[in-house]
Write a protein that holds these residues in place. Sequence first.
Motif, PDB file in Angstrom:
ATOM      1  N   THR A  18       0.827  -1.197   0.000  1.00 32.95           N
ATOM      2  CA  THR A  18       0.000   0.000   0.000  1.00 32.95           C
ATOM      3  C   THR A  18       0.866   1.253   0.000  1.00 32.95           C
ATOM      4  N   SER A  20       0.273   5.850   0.095  1.00 33.16           N
ATOM      5  CA  SER A  20      -0.712   6.908   0.299  1.00 33.16           C
ATOM      6  C   SER A  20      -0.757   7.769  -0.965  1.00 33.16           C
ATOM      7  N   VAL A  40      -0.271  -1.419  -6.684  1.00 34.51           N
ATOM      8  CA  VAL A  40      -0.285  -1.189  -5.240  1.00 34.51           C
ATOM      9  C   VAL A  40      -1.632  -0.581  -4.882  1.00 34.51           C
ATOM     10  N   LEU A  41      -2.093  -0.857  -3.666  1.00 34.59           N
ATOM     11  CA  LEU A  41      -3.333  -0.258  -3.207  1.00 34.59           C
ATOM     12  C   LEU A  41      -3.018   1.106  -2.604  1.00 34.59           C
ATOM     13  N   THR A  43      -4.110   3.874  -0.013  1.00 31.73           N
ATOM     14  CA  THR A  43      -4.950   4.010   1.174  1.00 31.73           C
ATOM     15  C   THR A  43      -4.732   5.362   1.838  1.00 31.73           C
ATOM     16  N   LEU A  48      -9.718   2.770   1.696  1.00 35.31           N
ATOM     17  CA  LEU A  48      -9.140   2.412   0.405  1.00 35.31           C
ATOM     18  C   LEU A  48      -9.505   3.499  -0.604  1.00 35.31           C
ATOM     19  N   PRO A 106      -9.337  -5.461  -5.167  1.00 37.72           N
ATOM     20  CA  PRO A 106      -8.967  -5.595  -3.745  1.00 37.72           C
ATOM     21  C   PRO A 106      -9.947  -6.504  -3.007  1.00 37.72           C
ATOM     22  N   LEU A 113      -8.264  -4.556   4.362  1.00 39.84           N
ATOM     23  CA  LEU A 113      -7.700  -5.100   3.128  1.00 39.84           C
ATOM     24  C   LEU A 113      -6.934  -6.363   3.466  1.00 39.84           C
TER      25      LEU A 113
END
Length: 147
Positions: A18, A20, A40-41, A43, A48, A106, A113
């Motif tokens: 993750t 930002s 990549v997630l 957050t 999310l 996701p 997550l």
Amino acid sequence: MTITVRQMLQAKGGKVFTVSPDQSVLHALELMAKNDVGSVLVTEGERLAGIFTERDYARKVVLKGRTSAESTIGDLMTCNVLTVSPTQTIDDCMAIMTNNRIRHLPVVEKGQLIGIVTIGDAVKTVIEEQQRTISQLSSYISGELTT
């Protein structure tokens, strides 16, 4: 047998990375390269905010011609976030990804997550399960396996 998202994630053993939205794109690209992942997630705290992929960055570079790796991830993010439960099947995931023309989904359980399903992983899981079923049927027909 129907494979659930949870079963696929356990077999895959993958980690979720993750970032930002205020981090630089360069940071995200380095993280993806270092861990050999294509996404990549993104957050914000516990929320999310989206998914950032190498493909998204490449598309922006091609379309705008001047997008730099120092841009923030939030500047390039344009996606709506669709999520899936770990109890749903891989077939459900593939249908969602196909209908929405996305490659990453996701996995969220109780607001947390816990993983990410990619179209490649889903297809690989389905193929492996079909091969296992064919092998068992073949063994049963040849008499090597009994019920």
